[in-house]
Design a protein around this motif. Structure first.
Motif, mmCIF file in Angstrom:
data_model
loop_
_atom_site.group_PDB
_atom_site.id
_atom_site.type_symbol
_atom_site.label_atom_id
_atom_site.label_comp_id
_atom_site.label_asym_id
_atom_site.label_seq_id
_atom_site.Cartn_x
_atom_site.Cartn_y
_atom_site.Cartn_z
ATOM 1 N N UNK A 1 -0.354 -1.292 -1.621
ATOM 2 C CA UNK A 1 -1.164 -2.504 -1.511
ATOM 3 C C UNK A 1 -0.333 -3.608 -0.880
ATOM 4 N N UNK A 2 -1.003 -4.442 -0.092
ATOM 5 C CA UNK A 2 -0.370 -5.625 0.493
ATOM 6 C C UNK A 2 -1.237 -6.812 0.117
ATOM 7 N N UNK A 3 -0.709 -7.666 -0.739
ATOM 8 C CA UNK A 3 -1.415 -8.877 -1.184
ATOM 9 C C UNK A 3 -0.414 -10.002 -1.346
ATOM 10 N N UNK A 4 -0.812 -11.200 -0.904
ATOM 11 C CA UNK A 4 0.047 -12.365 -1.095
ATOM 12 C C UNK A 4 1.445 -12.191 -0.562
ATOM 13 N N UNK A 5 1.609 -11.437 0.491
ATOM 14 C CA UNK A 5 2.919 -11.230 1.102
ATOM 15 C C UNK A 5 3.757 -10.172 0.442
ATOM 16 N N UNK A 6 3.235 -9.502 -0.577
ATOM 17 C CA UNK A 6 4.018 -8.510 -1.301
ATOM 18 C C UNK A 6 3.432 -7.106 -1.097
ATOM 19 N N UNK A 7 4.331 -6.122 -0.946
ATOM 20 C CA UNK A 7 3.920 -4.726 -0.811
ATOM 21 C C UNK A 7 4.257 -4.004 -2.113
ATOM 22 N N UNK A 8 3.250 -3.316 -2.677
ATOM 23 C CA UNK A 8 3.452 -2.578 -3.926
ATOM 24 C C UNK A 8 3.088 -1.115 -3.726
ATOM 25 N N UNK A 9 3.714 -0.246 -4.514
ATOM 26 C CA UNK A 9 3.492 1.190 -4.442
ATOM 27 C C UNK A 9 2.985 1.689 -5.782
ATOM 28 N N UNK A 10 1.909 2.485 -5.766
ATOM 29 C CA UNK A 10 1.315 3.033 -6.986
ATOM 30 C C UNK A 10 1.152 4.546 -6.839
ATOM 31 N N UNK A 11 1.505 5.284 -7.887
ATOM 32 C CA UNK A 11 1.229 6.722 -7.940
ATOM 33 C C UNK A 11 -0.125 6.919 -8.601
ATOM 34 N N UNK A 12 -1.044 7.620 -7.936
ATOM 35 C CA UNK A 12 -2.407 7.776 -8.447
ATOM 36 C C UNK A 12 -2.693 9.163 -8.999
ATOM 37 N N UNK A 13 -1.745 10.084 -8.904
ATOM 38 C CA UNK A 13 -1.976 11.419 -9.438
ATOM 39 C C UNK A 13 -2.410 12.410 -8.383
ATOM 40 N N UNK A 14 -3.095 13.437 -8.825
ATOM 41 C CA UNK A 14 -3.485 14.532 -7.934
ATOM 42 C C UNK A 14 -4.654 14.126 -7.037
ATOM 43 N N UNK A 15 -4.605 14.600 -5.792
ATOM 44 C CA UNK A 15 -5.675 14.309 -4.845
ATOM 45 C C UNK A 15 -6.904 15.181 -5.078
ATOM 46 N N UNK A 16 -6.742 16.386 -5.604
ATOM 47 C CA UNK A 16 -7.851 17.342 -5.702
ATOM 48 C C UNK A 16 -9.052 16.809 -6.483
#
Length: 877
Positions: free
Chosen positions: A576-591
Motif C-alpha cells: 500500500x502507498x498512502x500519505x507518502x508511506x509504503x507498507x507491506x502486508x502478507x495476505x496468505x494463500x492465493x488459492x
C-alpha cells in the motif's frame, strides 16, 4: 546409338534430381527400364541413383534406399567402383535420415576410398554431414574444412552450395553467427545462379534458424515464411520448417503454439520415416510442453526422444533429452540427485551448444550441496551471445552472488539481466511476441522479489513488483507502417465472420467458413509478426520504461491510496502507498482468494438471467457471502486505505474482480491499473476539457441502439447506428474522437486474444485493427460483454480489447470484466455519461452510477457490477 541415348536419358534424370526433384522420378523410371532392355548396367545405375535421389528429396526415404541399393548392384555389374561410390553418397544420406547413422558411415567410408577428384570431394562432404548429425561436431568441422576447398577446386558448384548450407547450420548451432551467415548467403547466391529453387527455400529455412538463435525474431519469421512458401511450391519437405517455427516460438515463450508446430513436424517425420530428425522433433515438443506447464507430456516425449537418440548412439543429443527429462521430473515434484545431472553436464560441456550447457549447469547447481562451481561456470555466458543467453548468464551470476550472501550484488545482477531482456523485447515488434517473451523474465523477477521480501523493505518490494509486471505498457509504440496486404486480410476476415454469423446453423456452410476463418487468422498473425520485414507489427521507440520511484508515486497519489497485489509462489502479498508511506502486508494463500473470485462471477452470471425467485435469491446469497469474504481477504487487513479513493493494481485472477460488489467498495471511486507505473504515467497527463465523441452501436445486442442514441444526445453528436455502424466507419472515427462509447457484442478469444473483437454491422473489429490506428480516444467506454476481460500472461502481461486501448494510448477506459451476454446497460451508461459531461472524473462517475443501480433489480445490478474503470481514472476528462 541406343545405348548412348539411354545414358543421356539417365544423365537427364540425374540433372532433374538435383534441380527439380519432383519431376525427376518419371524420367528416371523410364531410363531405368530402357537401360534394362538395352543391357546397360552403367546407365541403369545412374538412372536408379537419380530415382533414389529424387525420392530422397521429396520425402520417400524407404523407397529411396531401395533404388540406391539397386544403383550399387548395377554399378558392380558394370565393374564401376566410381558409379558404386557415387550411389553410396546419397545412400548414406538416406540411411542417416532413417536414423541409421553408423551404417551410413560405413557406406560413406567405402565411397571415400573408391572415389577420386570430384567424387571424393562429394563423399567427404557427405561424411561431414553425417558426423554433424550424430553430434561429432569437431570431426564434422574438420571434414567440412577439407571438403569445401576440394569441391571449389574441381568446380562442383552444386555440391559446394549443399556443403556450405550444412556447414552454415553447424556454425549456427555453435553460435558462430558471422561464419554461419557467410556460408548461407554464399550458398543462396549459388543456388539462385544454378536455378535450384527448392534449395533457395531450404536455405531460407536455415537463415530463419540462424536468426532464431541470434534473437532477431522478425527476421527469422520473414525467412521461415518465405521458406514455407517456396518449399511447398516445389514439392519439398515442410517438416523441418515446422520444427524451426516451433523453436522460434519457444524462443519467445509461446509454448502452446510451439507445441502445435512440433506436433506437425513429428507427424511429417513419422510419415516420411525420417528417423534422424524424429527424436529431435520429439525433444522440441517436450520442451514446448514443459513451457506450457504440461510436465507429464514433457516427460513422456523427452523420455521417448532419449531412447531413440541412445539407439542411434548420438551421445550429446541423448544428454540434451536427458536434461529435459530431469527438468520435467523436478517440475513434477520428484527428487533429482546431483549424480544424475553430473554426466549430463559433462557430456553437454563438449557439445558446443552454449544454451544447453548453461541450463545443465543451472540444474546441477539447483540439486547440488555445492552450487558455486556450477553457477560460476554458467554465469560466463552473461558477457557474450544472444540476449536470452546473456540474461540467463546474469541469472546464474545473481544466484552465485546470493549464495555468497551478497544481497546488493544479487539485485544488480538481476537488473542487468532484465535490462538485456527488456531491450530485446523492444525489437520483437508484434504485441503477442513481446507479451509472451516475458516468460524469460520470470525467474529473474522471482529472485529479485524473494530477496526483497526476505529483506522486508516495502519500497524495495514495490520496485521489484513493478519491474515484474506489464512491461509492454511502459514502452512507447510507434505507428506501424501502412500494410495494404494486412488491411486486405483483415477485411477478408471481417467478411468471413459476417458470412459465418449468417450461416452458423447450416453445417455444410459453416465448416468451410470456419476453416477459412482459421486460415485468415493465421495469415494475419504471421503478417503482423513480421515487423520490419513487411508486416504491420508495431515497432517501439524510446527507452525501456523503469518503475516509478515511490516518492513520485506518492506525490501523484495525494489523498488517494494505492494497493498493489503481489504473488510469489502460492502466497499473496499487498503493498500500500498512502500519505507518502509504503507498507507491506502478507495476505496468505492465493488459492482461496481465486476461488472466491470464481464464486462471485458465477453468482453474477446467475443474477443476470431471468429465472425463478428462488434461484435469484440463492444467487444473491452466494454473491453477498463471497463478496464479503473477498473483501475481508483483500482489503480488511489494510487499515491505512480506509476512507480513501483507491488505485488497485491486481495480479493473476484478481484482474477479474468486480470490485463494486465488495462491501467496502460500494459507491467508492476506484481505478484498476496494470501497474503503478502505468497509472502514474496516465494520470500525469495534463487535464483538458472533454472533446468530440464518437458513439456506435453494433447489431444483435438488446437495447444497444437506444443506448447509443441516448448517449449521443448527451454529447451532442450523431451516433453510428444500424447499417452505418460498420467496422470501417468506427475505425475511421476513433482517431478524431476524445471519447468513444461502443455498445457492441464483445468477444474475448482466450487462445488467441489478438482476435478478441467488437461486432459491428459488417463484421468484427479485432485487436489487430485497433493496433493500426494512429491515435485512439483518451477515454473509452466499452458497453460490451467481455470488453474489460484480458488474458493474463506471465508477469501480469495482458492481452485483450481493454489492454489494447490502454497500450495504444487511451488514458482511461470503462469496461466489464464479466462475460454477461445481452444485458440492458443503458441506465448505467446514461448515468455515467451525464456525470462525465458534468466534469466528474471517470472513476467517481462510474462509482456514483453503479451506486444508483443497486436497487434496480438483479439483472441491472449484475450488469452494473462488472464494470471497472481502468487506467488513470481520477483525471478530469
Amino acid at each position: 546409338m541406343l545405348t548412348r541415348s539411354v545414358a543421356d536419358e539417365a544423365r537427364e534424370a540425374m540433372r532433374l534430381a538435383d534441380f527439380a526433384a519432383g519431376r525427376a522420378a518419371p524420367v528416371a523410371e523410364r531410363a531405368t527400364r530402357r537401360a534394362a532392355r538395352a543391357g546397360d548396367p552403367a546407365a541403369g545405375s545412374i538412372a536408379e541413383r537419380a530415382w533414389g535421389r529424387s525420392l530422397l528429396q521429396t520425402g520417400d526415404v524407404h523407397a529411396a534406399i531401395r533404388h540406391l541399393r539397386r544403383a550399387i548392384t548395377l554399378a558392380d555389374e558394370a565393374a564401376s567402383p566410381s558409379l558404386a561410390g557415387e550411389a553410396r553418397i546419397p545412400l548414406a544420406a538416406a540411411l542417416v535420415q532413417r536414423g541409421r547413422p553408423h551404417p551410413a558411415l560405413v557406406e560413406i567410408d567405402i565411397a571415400v576410398a573408391d572415389l577420386t577428384a570430384a567424387g571424393h570431394a562429394r563423399a567427404r562432404a557427405q561424411r561431414a554431414d553425417i558426423l554433424h548429425q550424430i553430434g561429432r561436431l569437431d570431426e564434422a568441422i574438420a571434414e567440412y574444412q577439407a571438403a569445401i576447398p576440394l569441391l571449389r577446386r574441381v568446380g562442383d558448384l552444386l555440391n559446394t552450395q549443399r556443403t556450405l548450407v550444412n556447414r552454415g547450420i553447424l556454425h549456427t548451432e555453435r553460435h558462430a553467427f558471422a561464419a554461419a551467415a557467410a556460408d548461407l548467403c554464399e550458398a543462396d547466391r549459388l543456388a539462385r545462379d544454378l536455378g535450384r529453387h527448392l534449395a533457395v527455400g531450404i536455405i531460407a529455412e536455415n537463415l530463419g534458424f540462424l536468426e532464431t538463435l541470434r534473437g532477431d525474431v522478425p527476421a527469422a519469421l520473414g525467412h521461415l515464411t518465405r521458406a514455407e512458401a517456396t518449399i511447398g511450391a516445389h514439392g519439398g519437405q515442410l517438416g523441418p520448417v515446422f520444427l524451426d517455427r516451433s523453436e522460434l516460438l519457444l524462443s519467445v515463450g509461446i509454448g502452446r503454439e510451439a507445441a502445435e508446430y512440433a506436433e506437425r513436424a513429428v507427424a511429417a517425420f513419422e510419415r516420411e520415416r525420417r528417423g534422424i530428425l524424429l527424436p529431435g522433433a520429439r525433444l522440441v515438443l517436450a520442451q514446448a510442453a514443459y513451457l506450457d506447464g504440461d510436465w507429464a507430456r514433457s516427460l513422456h516425449q523427452a523420455g521417448r526422444a532419449r531412447r531413440e537418440l541412445a539407439r542411434q548412439r548420438r551421445t550429446e543429443w541423448s544428454a540434451l533429452a536427458a536434461l529435459t527429462v530431469l527438468r520435467a521430473r523436478l517440475a513434477m515434484g520428484e527428487r533429482v540427485a546431483v549424480r544424475e545431472v553430473e554426466p549430463v553436464v559433462a557430456t553437454l560441456s563438449t557439445s558446443g551448444w552454449p544454451a544447453a550447457v548453461l541450463e545443465a549447469r543451472l540444474m546441477a547447481a539447483r540439486v547440488s550441496d555445492r552450487p558455486a562451481e556450477y553457477l560460476a561456470a554458467a554465469s560466463e555466458t552473461r558477457l557474450r551471445g544472444p540476449a536470452v543467453l546473456r540474461a540467463r548468464g546474469w541469472y546464474a551470476e545473481a544466484l552465485r552472488r546470493q549464495a555468497c550472501g551478497d544481497t546488493r550484488g544479487t539485485g544488480a545482477a538481476v537488473r542487468a539481466g532484465l535490462r538485456i531482456l527488456d531491450e530485446h523485447a523492444t525489437a520483437l515488434g508484434a504485441t503477442d511476441l513481446r507479451v509472451h517473451s516475458a516468460v524469460h523474465r520470470t525467474e529473474l523477477i522471482e529472485l529479485g522479489l524473494r530477496t526483497a521480501l526476505r529483506d522486508g523493505r516495502a519500497r524495495r518490494v514495490l520496485e521489484w513488483a513493478e519491474r515484474g509486471r506489464a512491461s509492454r505498457f511502459a514502452h512507447r509504440s510507434v505507428l506501424p507502417p501502412a500494410d495494404p496486404e494486412l488491411a486486405d486480410l483483415l477485411a477478408q476476415l471481417r467478411s468471413t465472420a459476417r458470412e459465418l454469423d449468417r450461416g452458423r446453423d447450416d453445417d455444410r456452410r459453416a465448416g468451410p467458413l470456419v476453416a477459412r476463418q482459421m486460415a485468415l487468422e493465421r495469415r494475419i498473425r504471421d503478417r503482423s509478426r513480421l515487423g520490419g520485414n513487411g508486416g504491420a507489427a508495431a515497432s517501439m521507440a524510446g527507452p525501456v520504461g523503469r518503475p516509478v520511484p515511490a516518492d513520485r508515486l506518492a506525490a501523484a497519489l495525494g489523498d488517494l491510496a494505492l494497493v498493489e497485489y503481489v504473488r510469489l509462489g502460492g502466497a499473496l502479498h499487498a503493498l500500500t502507498v498512502t500519505g507518502g508511506r509504503v507498507r507491506l502486508h502478507a495476505l496468505g494463500s492465493l488459492a482461496p482468494v481465486a476461488d472466491l473470485v470464481d464464486r462471485v462471477h458465477f453468482a453474477l452470471r446467475r443474477l443476470a438471467r431471468t429465472g425463478p425467485a428462488r434461484t435469484q435469491d440463492a444467487a444473491t446469497v452466494l454473491m453477498t457471502g463471497a463478496a464479503r469474504r473477498l473483501d475481508e481477504a483483500l482489503l480488511a487487513g489494510l487499515p491505512e486505505v480506509r476512507d480513501r479513493d483507491l488505485v488497485i493494481v491486481p495480479t493473476g485472477r484478481l484482474h477479474g474482480v468486480p470490485w463494486s460488489v465488495l462491501p467496502s467498495c460500494a459507491g467508492r471511486p476506484l481505478v484498476v491499473a496494470p501497474s503503478a507505473t502505468l497509472w502514474h504515467a496516465a494520470s500525469s497527463r495534463p487535464a483538458v476539457p472533454l472533446g468530440p465523441a464518437v458513439v456506435a452501436a453494433g447489431p444483435g445486442l438488446a437495447g444497444a441502439r437506444e443506448e447509443a442514441a441516448a448517449i449521443a444526445e448527451i454529447h451532442g453528436c450523431a451516433p453510428l447506428l444500424d447499417d452505418a455502424a460498420t467496422a470501417d466507419a468506427v475505425l475511421a472515427a476513433l482517431p478524431a474522437a476524445d471519447l468513444a462509447h461502443l455498445a457492441a457484442h464483445g468477444r474475448l478469444v482466450p487462445d488467441n486474444p489478438l482476435f478478441s473483437s467488437l461486432r459491428f454491422a459488417d463484421g468484427p473489429v479485432v485487436v489487430h485493427d485497433l493496433e493500426r490506428l494512429r491515435t485512439v480516444p483518451r477515454t473509452v467506454v466499452l458497453a460490451a460483454c467481455d470488453g474489460g476481460r484480458s488474458v493474463v500472461h506471465t508477469g501480469d502481461e495482458l492481452l485483450g480489447l481493454a489492454a489494447t486501448f490502454l497500450a495504444c494510448g487511451s488514458a482511461q477506459l470503462v469496461a466489464s470484466v464479466l462475460p454477461i451476454p445481452d444485458v440492458e446497460t443503458a441506465p448505467l451508461m446514461v448515468a455515467l455519461h451525464r456525470r462525465l459531461v458534468a466534469g466528474e472524473p471517470c472513476a467517481t462517475a462510474l462509482a456514483d452510477a453503479q451506486q444508483a443501480m443497486r436497487d434496480a433489480g438483479p439483472a441491472a445490478l449484475a450488469a452494473a457490477a462488472g464494470f471497472v474503470c481502468l487506467g488513470a481514472g481520477y483525471s478530469h476528462v
